[in-house]
Design a protein around this motif. Structure first.
Motif, PDB file in Angstrom:
ATOM      1  N   SER A 145      15.498   0.824  11.748  1.00 42.18           N
ATOM      2  CA  SER A 145      14.876   1.413  10.556  1.00 42.18           C
ATOM      3  C   SER A 145      15.144   2.910  10.462  1.00 42.18           C
ATOM      4  O   SER A 145      15.033   3.492   9.374  1.00 42.18           O
ATOM      5  N   ALA A 146      15.500   3.546  11.564  1.00 39.37           N
ATOM      6  CA  ALA A 146      15.825   4.978  11.539  1.00 39.37           C
ATOM      7  C   ALA A 146      16.955   5.262  10.559  1.00 39.37           C
ATOM      8  O   ALA A 146      16.977   6.312   9.899  1.00 39.37           O
ATOM      9  N   PHE A 147      17.885   4.329  10.438  1.00 38.12           N
ATOM     10  CA  PHE A 147      19.039   4.541   9.563  1.00 38.12           C
ATOM     11  C   PHE A 147      18.725   4.236   8.105  1.00 38.12           C
ATOM     12  O   PHE A 147      19.075   5.003   7.217  1.00 38.12           O
ATOM     13  N   TYR A 148      18.053   3.127   7.848  1.00 38.37           N
ATOM     14  CA  TYR A 148      17.861   2.776   6.435  1.00 38.37           C
ATOM     15  C   TYR A 148      16.630   3.435   5.823  1.00 38.37           C
ATOM     16  O   TYR A 148      16.394   3.299   4.615  1.00 38.37           O
ATOM     17  N   ASN A 149      15.859   4.187   6.612  1.00 39.57           N
ATOM     18  CA  ASN A 149      14.741   4.950   6.055  1.00 39.57           C
ATOM     19  C   ASN A 149      15.107   6.396   5.723  1.00 39.57           C
ATOM     20  O   ASN A 149      14.246   7.171   5.307  1.00 39.57           O
ATOM     21  N   VAL A 150      16.372   6.760   5.893  1.00 39.53           N
ATOM     22  CA  VAL A 150      16.811   8.127   5.591  1.00 39.53           C
ATOM     23  C   VAL A 150      16.487   8.542   4.152  1.00 39.53           C
ATOM     24  O   VAL A 150      16.134   9.703   3.913  1.00 39.53           O
ATOM     25  N   PRO A 151      16.602   7.647   3.158  1.00 39.07           N
ATOM     26  CA  PRO A 151      16.247   8.078   1.798  1.00 39.07           C
ATOM     27  C   PRO A 151      14.852   8.680   1.687  1.00 39.07           C
ATOM     28  O   PRO A 151      14.613   9.537   0.831  1.00 39.07           O
ATOM     29  N   GLU A 152      13.906   8.260   2.544  1.00 41.12           N
ATOM     30  CA  GLU A 152      12.577   8.845   2.512  1.00 41.12           C
ATOM     31  C   GLU A 152      12.625  10.332   2.834  1.00 41.12           C
ATOM     32  O   GLU A 152      11.926  11.138   2.219  1.00 41.12           O
ATOM     33  N   GLY A 153      13.446  10.714   3.822  1.00 41.18           N
ATOM     34  CA  GLY A 153      13.488  12.096   4.268  1.00 41.18           C
ATOM     35  C   GLY A 153      14.196  13.033   3.315  1.00 41.18           C
ATOM     36  O   GLY A 153      13.972  14.249   3.352  1.00 41.18           O
ATOM     37  N   VAL A 154      15.086  12.495   2.470  1.00 39.02           N
ATOM     38  CA  VAL A 154      15.813  13.351   1.526  1.00 39.02           C
ATOM     39  C   VAL A 154      15.433  13.005   0.088  1.00 39.02           C
ATOM     40  O   VAL A 154      16.184  13.268  -0.846  1.00 39.02           O
TER      41      VAL A 154
ATOM     42  N   THR B 186       7.329  13.037  -9.759  1.00 43.40           N
ATOM     43  CA  THR B 186       7.156  11.614 -10.047  1.00 43.40           C
ATOM     44  C   THR B 186       8.375  10.820  -9.595  1.00 43.40           C
ATOM     45  O   THR B 186       8.252   9.717  -9.050  1.00 43.40           O
ATOM     46  N   THR B 187       9.568  11.384  -9.770  1.00 45.15           N
ATOM     47  CA  THR B 187      10.793  10.714  -9.331  1.00 45.15           C
ATOM     48  C   THR B 187      10.820  10.573  -7.819  1.00 45.15           C
ATOM     49  O   THR B 187      11.287   9.556  -7.285  1.00 45.15           O
ATOM     50  N   VAL B 188      10.319  11.586  -7.111  1.00 44.74           N
ATOM     51  CA  VAL B 188      10.230  11.486  -5.654  1.00 44.74           C
ATOM     52  C   VAL B 188       9.387  10.274  -5.266  1.00 44.74           C
ATOM     53  O   VAL B 188       9.768   9.474  -4.402  1.00 44.74           O
ATOM     54  N   GLY B 189       8.240  10.134  -5.893  1.00 48.21           N
ATOM     55  CA  GLY B 189       7.379   9.008  -5.589  1.00 48.21           C
ATOM     56  C   GLY B 189       8.033   7.668  -5.891  1.00 48.21           C
ATOM     57  O   GLY B 189       7.908   6.714  -5.126  1.00 48.21           O
ATOM     58  N   VAL B 190       8.756   7.592  -7.013  1.00 47.45           N
ATOM     59  CA  VAL B 190       9.423   6.338  -7.380  1.00 47.45           C
ATOM     60  C   VAL B 190      10.532   6.009  -6.389  1.00 47.45           C
ATOM     61  O   VAL B 190      10.720   4.843  -6.002  1.00 47.45           O
ATOM     62  N   ILE B 191      11.291   7.007  -5.953  1.00 46.62           N
ATOM     63  CA  ILE B 191      12.346   6.784  -4.955  1.00 46.62           C
ATOM     64  C   ILE B 191      11.744   6.232  -3.673  1.00 46.62           C
ATOM     65  O   ILE B 191      12.248   5.271  -3.079  1.00 46.62           O
ATOM     66  N   LEU B 192      10.655   6.843  -3.231  1.00 47.13           N
ATOM     67  CA  LEU B 192      10.008   6.391  -2.001  1.00 47.13           C
ATOM     68  C   LEU B 192       9.426   4.988  -2.159  1.00 47.13           C
ATOM     69  O   LEU B 192       9.411   4.201  -1.213  1.00 47.13           O
TER      70      LEU B 192
ATOM     71  N   ALA C 226       0.832  -1.206   0.000  1.00 46.64           N
ATOM     72  CA  ALA C 226       0.000   0.000   0.000  1.00 46.64           C
ATOM     73  C   ALA C 226       0.865   1.254   0.000  1.00 46.64           C
ATOM     74  O   ALA C 226       0.528   2.262  -0.636  1.00 46.64           O
ATOM     75  N   GLN C 227       2.012   1.189   0.709  1.00 36.32           N
ATOM     76  CA  GLN C 227       2.927   2.334   0.700  1.00 36.32           C
ATOM     77  C   GLN C 227       3.561   2.505  -0.675  1.00 36.32           C
ATOM     78  O   GLN C 227       3.763   3.631  -1.136  1.00 36.32           O
ATOM     79  N   VAL C 228       3.899   1.372  -1.320  1.00 29.42           N
ATOM     80  CA  VAL C 228       4.449   1.461  -2.672  1.00 29.42           C
ATOM     81  C   VAL C 228       3.456   2.165  -3.591  1.00 29.42           C
ATOM     82  O   VAL C 228       3.800   3.098  -4.328  1.00 29.42           O
ATOM     83  N   ILE C 229       2.190   1.715  -3.548  1.00 27.40           N
ATOM     84  CA  ILE C 229       1.159   2.321  -4.387  1.00 27.40           C
ATOM     85  C   ILE C 229       0.957   3.783  -4.009  1.00 27.40           C
ATOM     86  O   ILE C 229       0.862   4.669  -4.865  1.00 27.40           O
ATOM     87  N   GLY C 230       0.900   4.051  -2.697  1.00 29.05           N
ATOM     88  CA  GLY C 230       0.667   5.416  -2.239  1.00 29.05           C
ATOM     89  C   GLY C 230       1.792   6.359  -2.608  1.00 29.05           C
ATOM     90  O   GLY C 230       1.565   7.481  -3.070  1.00 29.05           O
ATOM     91  N   PHE C 231       3.042   5.898  -2.390  1.00 29.95           N
ATOM     92  CA  PHE C 231       4.183   6.745  -2.742  1.00 29.95           C
ATOM     93  C   PHE C 231       4.259   6.961  -4.252  1.00 29.95           C
ATOM     94  O   PHE C 231       4.478   8.063  -4.729  1.00 29.95           O
ATOM     95  N   GLY C 232       4.109   5.855  -5.011  1.00 32.92           N
ATOM     96  CA  GLY C 232       4.199   5.972  -6.462  1.00 32.92           C
ATOM     97  C   GLY C 232       3.102   6.849  -7.022  1.00 32.92           C
ATOM     98  O   GLY C 232       3.345   7.747  -7.830  1.00 32.92           O
ATOM     99  N   ALA C 233       1.868   6.606  -6.588  1.00 35.67           N
ATOM    100  CA  ALA C 233       0.747   7.417  -7.064  1.00 35.67           C
ATOM    101  C   ALA C 233       0.815   8.829  -6.496  1.00 35.67           C
ATOM    102  O   ALA C 233       0.378   9.783  -7.136  1.00 35.67           O
TER     103      ALA C 233
END
Length: 395
Positions: A212-221, A234-240, A125-132
């Motif tokens: 997860s605090a460390f490996y979720n950093v890509p979400e914040g940047v 769109t690239t932001v969504g794909v990265i997330l 659901a997060q994949v769909i939500g982030f991508g969409a």
């Protein structure tokens, strides 16, 4: 969850577009993360005091109302961020209640299979939500994302009303004396927290979760990283979405193909891997390379399923809500702190280097947790005991 990601991406992109600041974009993203700590500590215990179904329904209706307020025309960005904070605050008791309810429905290996379905569904659901979310924010605007988010909360409440069976308050079921070990059943949050920290069978799986605090950093940047890669919303969504997609794959593998004993053994190496692979960002990979690294990190992150199973196996029923609130709250606090720091640094250092450094730091911490877990597991196996509350406080 899908609706949350739609709103989160839309607001993050909006703030970064208006301010061109990685720090402010990270603060916006974290405003939907940090409240999980406050809510976990202050409100997670509601799932132990009241029927968990009732807590879930009430939280859904409250969150729906708050998101609808965001749709009012002319609401300043600052007010939107505050409302997002409150929505996430109300998410903490919902998450605690839902997580605590699962072991009442499914036991033993059926719980693992149920968690596999639940966690992979959430990640998908997060994949769909982030991508969409990136596409919606780019083409349809923020308000459309928020309308969809409010609708998902209303639907969630309907699902709980129709399909979740009524059960009494957990503490009424446990009786006035409680149960499950010394100090676990009484004394509220601090008693339950002390019990968790004093029990290696609970503490170490919780620390695995906090990595997860460390490996979720890509979400914040994600926004500044997308900009350096030459992309937009769109690239932001794909990265997330990339790391979440890896999580789905990893959890399916761990939950369906790996036996319990192997899950316990692999928790440490996988935790090190999910953080350590992010060091590849030090060589500034292109868009395809960055997405590949994030997917691999997510696959390794499937160990969280095993950590959750170990945590719940050692947890007394009547303090599940409080303990899950503590675990989720600590995870969210760690994510918030690391992401804010990463966002601040990303204004002067490339986002890729920020990800590489935090990933390396996470791998070092993961090694320390893995060593402790290995010792605990070997001690339990040597004594032919289950990892349970009765085994470890006196070990």
């Amino acid at each position: 969850m899908a609706g949350d990601q739609l709103a989160r991406v839309a607001l993050t992109v909006l703030v970064y577009a208006r301010t061109d600041s990685a720090l402010l974009a990270a603060v916006t993203f974290v405003s939907s993360v940090i409240p999980m700590f406050i809510g976990g500590v202050l409100l997670g215990g509601l799932a132990d005091r009241f029927p968990r179904r009732t807590v879930m329904i009430a939280c859904d209706l409250l969150r729906c109302a708050l998101v609808l307020l965001m749709i009012v025309p002319g609401v300043p960005v600052a007010v939107l961020v505050v409302l997002l904070f409150l929505v996430t605050l109300a998410s903490a008791p919902f998450t605690a209640a839902r997580s605590a309810l699962m072991p009442d429905v499914l036991e033993g290996e059926r719980y693992i299979l149920g968690q596999t379905i639940t966690m992979t569904t959430i990640q998908f659901a997060q994949v769909i939500g982030f991508g969409a979310g990136g596409a919606v924010a780019g083409f349809l605007g923020t308000r459309t994302s928020l309308v969809a988010d409010a609708a998902t909360y209303a639907l969630s409440a309907v699902i709980a009303v129709v399909w979740v069976r009524r059960r009494p308050s957990p503490r009424l079921e446990a009786g006035p004396a409680g149960g499950g070990g010394a100090g676990a059943g009484r004394g509220g949050f601090w008693s339950a927290a002390g019990y968790v920290f004093a029990t290696p069978a609970l503490l170490l799986p919780m620390l695995f979760g906090w990595l997860s605090a460390f490996y979720n950093v890509p979400e914040g940047v994600a926004a500044p990283l997308a900009a350096t890669l030459g992309g937009g919303a769109t690239t932001v969504g794909v990265i997330l979405a990339a790391q979440m997609l890896g999580d789905v794959i990893g959890m399916l593998i761990i939950g369906r193909l790996v036996p319990p004993a192997a899950r316990r053994r692999w928790m440490g190496p996988l935790a090190v891997g999910t953080c350590g692979v992010l060091a590849v960002f030090a060589v500034s990979p292109g868009t395809i390379g960055a997405l590949a690294v994030l997917v691999v990190s997510g696959v390794f992150g499937g160990y969280q399923l095993a950590a959750s199973a170990e945590f719940v196996e050692a947890l007394p029923q009547e303090v599940r809500g409080t303990a899950f609130g503590l675990a989720q709250g600590g995870m969210s606090l760690g994510q918030g702190i690391v992401i804010i720091v990463a966002g601040a640094v990303a204004d002067t250092v490339t986002p890729a280097m920020v990800i590489a450094v935090t990933g390396t730091g996470g791998a070092v911490c993961a090694v320390a947790v893995a060593v402790g877990w290995g010792r605990t597991r070997r001690a339990a196996e040597a004594g032919r005991k289950r990892l349970s509350p009765s085994s470890f406080p006196g070990a």
